[in-house]
Motif scaffolding. Structure first.
Motif: not given
Length: 139
Positions: A36, A52, A54, A56-57
């Motif tokens: 990630i 992270s 991101n 979504d993660w």
């Protein structure tokens, strides 16, 4: 020693060092079976925190600084703990804690509730400590 440092690489895939740690640093961080992209959101004398980028993660990784390295006794305990991750039985909470600490140091891979194993770095360091502590004959 810094925990989890071995799990991060710069965006050009070269390893990061303690000198690289600073707020804003972006890295690829191993997390579970994936990687990630993360950013350093805090760099303190005791630890650095990567988060992270991101949404979504979501995840965070803490790199604790100035951590004592494993001793021969710690490696002996790790060896016993890894035996708990066999087909014959499930590891205890105590064994999982030992393996989790070794994973932070790069000496073991804690892959899942039922899977863990040595890393090359762990095997090499354990052998090195065993060799240092082997009695040498006096001449």
């Amino acid at each position: 020693m810094i925990t989890n440092l071995h799990k991060a690489t710069k965006l050009d895939n070269t390893p990061i060092t303690e000198e690289d740690l600073k707020v804003g640093l972006e890295v690829y961080m191993k997390h579970g079976s994936g990687v990630i992209r993360c950013k350093c959101i805090l760099d303190h004398e005791e630890h650095a925190i990567f988060e992270s980028i991101n949404p979504d993660w979501p995840m965070k990784t803490i790199m604790r600084k100035n951590v004592d390295d494993f001793t021969l006794g710690d490696f002996d305990e790790l060896k016993d703990a890894l035996e708990g991750f066999s087909c014959q039985r499930l590891a205890t909470d105590e064994q999982r804690a030992v393996v989790a600490r070794a994973d932070e140091m790069g000496y073991a891979n804690y892959m899942s509730y039922t899977q863990a194993g040595w890393t090359e770095k762990g095997i090499e360091k354990y052998r090195e400590l065993e060799d240092e502590n082997t009695c040498q004959p006096v001449m």
